[in-house]
Design a protein around this motif. Structure first.
Motif, short mmCIF file in Angstrom:
data_model
loop_
_atom_site.label_atom_id
_atom_site.label_comp_id
_atom_site.label_asym_id
_atom_site.label_seq_id
_atom_site.Cartn_x
_atom_site.Cartn_y
_atom_site.Cartn_z
N GLU A 131 0.83 -1.20 0.00
CA GLU A 131 0.00 0.00 0.00
C GLU A 131 0.86 1.25 0.00
O GLU A 131 0.54 2.25 -0.65
CB GLU A 131 -0.96 0.00 1.18
N VAL A 132 1.97 1.21 0.73
CA VAL A 132 2.89 2.36 0.71
C VAL A 132 3.45 2.55 -0.70
O VAL A 132 3.49 3.67 -1.22
CB VAL A 132 4.04 2.16 1.73
N VAL A 133 3.86 1.46 -1.34
CA VAL A 133 4.37 1.55 -2.71
C VAL A 133 3.30 2.08 -3.65
O VAL A 133 3.57 2.94 -4.50
CB VAL A 133 4.90 0.17 -3.19
N ASN A 134 2.07 1.60 -3.52
CA ASN A 134 0.97 2.09 -4.36
C ASN A 134 0.75 3.59 -4.17
O ASN A 134 0.57 4.33 -5.14
CB ASN A 134 -0.32 1.33 -4.06
N ASN A 135 0.75 4.03 -2.91
CA ASN A 135 0.53 5.45 -2.63
C ASN A 135 1.67 6.31 -3.16
O ASN A 135 1.43 7.39 -3.71
CB ASN A 135 0.33 5.68 -1.14
N VAL A 136 2.90 5.87 -3.00
CA VAL A 136 4.04 6.62 -3.52
C VAL A 136 3.97 6.69 -5.04
O VAL A 136 4.23 7.74 -5.65
CB VAL A 136 5.37 5.99 -3.05
N THR A 137 3.58 5.59 -5.67
CA THR A 137 3.46 5.56 -7.13
C THR A 137 2.38 6.55 -7.59
O THR A 137 2.60 7.31 -8.53
CB THR A 137 3.12 4.15 -7.62
N MET A 138 1.24 6.53 -6.93
CA MET A 138 0.16 7.45 -7.30
C MET A 138 0.59 8.90 -7.10
O MET A 138 0.33 9.76 -7.93
CB MET A 138 -1.10 7.15 -6.49
N LEU A 139 1.27 9.17 -5.98
CA LEU A 139 1.74 10.52 -5.70
C LEU A 139 2.74 10.97 -6.76
O LEU A 139 2.69 12.10 -7.25
CB LEU A 139 2.36 10.59 -4.31
N ALA A 140 3.63 10.07 -7.14
CA ALA A 140 4.62 10.40 -8.18
C ALA A 140 3.93 10.69 -9.51
O ALA A 140 4.33 11.61 -10.23
CB ALA A 140 5.61 9.26 -8.34
N LEU A 141 2.91 9.92 -9.84
CA LEU A 141 2.17 10.16 -11.09
C LEU A 141 1.46 11.51 -11.06
O LEU A 141 1.48 12.26 -12.03
CB LEU A 141 1.17 9.03 -11.34
N ILE A 142 0.83 11.81 -9.93
CA ILE A 142 0.11 13.08 -9.81
C ILE A 142 1.09 14.26 -9.89
O ILE A 142 0.85 15.23 -10.63
CB ILE A 142 -0.69 13.12 -8.49
N LEU A 143 2.18 14.18 -9.15
CA LEU A 143 3.16 15.27 -9.17
C LEU A 143 3.82 15.38 -10.54
O LEU A 143 4.13 16.48 -10.99
CB LEU A 143 4.20 15.06 -8.08
N GLY A 144 4.04 14.26 -11.19
CA GLY A 144 4.63 14.27 -12.53
C GLY A 144 3.71 14.95 -13.53
O GLY A 144 4.16 15.70 -14.40
N ARG A 145 2.42 14.72 -13.42
CA ARG A 145 1.46 15.36 -14.33
C ARG A 145 1.37 16.86 -14.08
O ARG A 145 1.28 17.64 -15.00
CB ARG A 145 0.08 14.73 -14.17
N ARG A 146 1.42 17.25 -12.81
CA ARG A 146 1.35 18.68 -12.49
C ARG A 146 2.55 19.42 -13.04
O ARG A 146 2.41 20.49 -13.59
CB ARG A 146 1.27 18.88 -10.98
N SER A 147 3.74 18.82 -12.89
CA SER A 147 4.95 19.50 -13.39
C SER A 147 4.96 19.50 -14.91
O SER A 147 5.51 20.39 -15.53
CB SER A 147 6.20 18.84 -12.85
#
Length: 111
Positions: free
Chosen positions: A92-108
């Protein structure tokens, strides 16, 4: 396997065919990285089926395998009870980090 570059490693000992044809019962070792438990379980079944079929075809010298000549013995080293809960928190930690990375990547990407 320790570097995460492979999930399955099959160790066929020297003189396996000779021992098999001689009526002895040689062993094949299949090492499986069960970090991805579903993939490991499905893969183990496929590997067992493939090895069993090929051994039967080789011994009977035809394409119709008869009785299974391989006895699968599963040994679990680091999670003997196959307790999925041991890995659920980490996954779950890995899933959340992955989702956060995807969201932050899209914003940038859009800014």
């Amino acid at each position: 396997m320790n570097d995460g570059k492979m999930t399955f490693a099959i160790d066929i000992p020297p003189n396996f065919q000779r021992d098999l044809l001689g009526g002895r019962q040689p062993a094949i070792q299949v090492n499986i990285d069960a970090t991805a438990m579903m993939q490991a379980g499905i893969g183990a079944g496929y590997i067992y089926q493939i090895i069993s079929t090929e051994i039967a075809r080789s011994l009977t010298r035809n394409d119709t395998p008869s009785v299974s000549l391989v006895d699968l013995q599963v040994r679990i080293a680091f999670n003997p009870n196959l307790t999925a809960a041991w890995f659920t928190g980490l996954m779950e930690v890995v899933n959340n980090v992955t989702m956060l990375a995807l969201i932050l990547g899209r914003r940038s990407h859009y800014s």
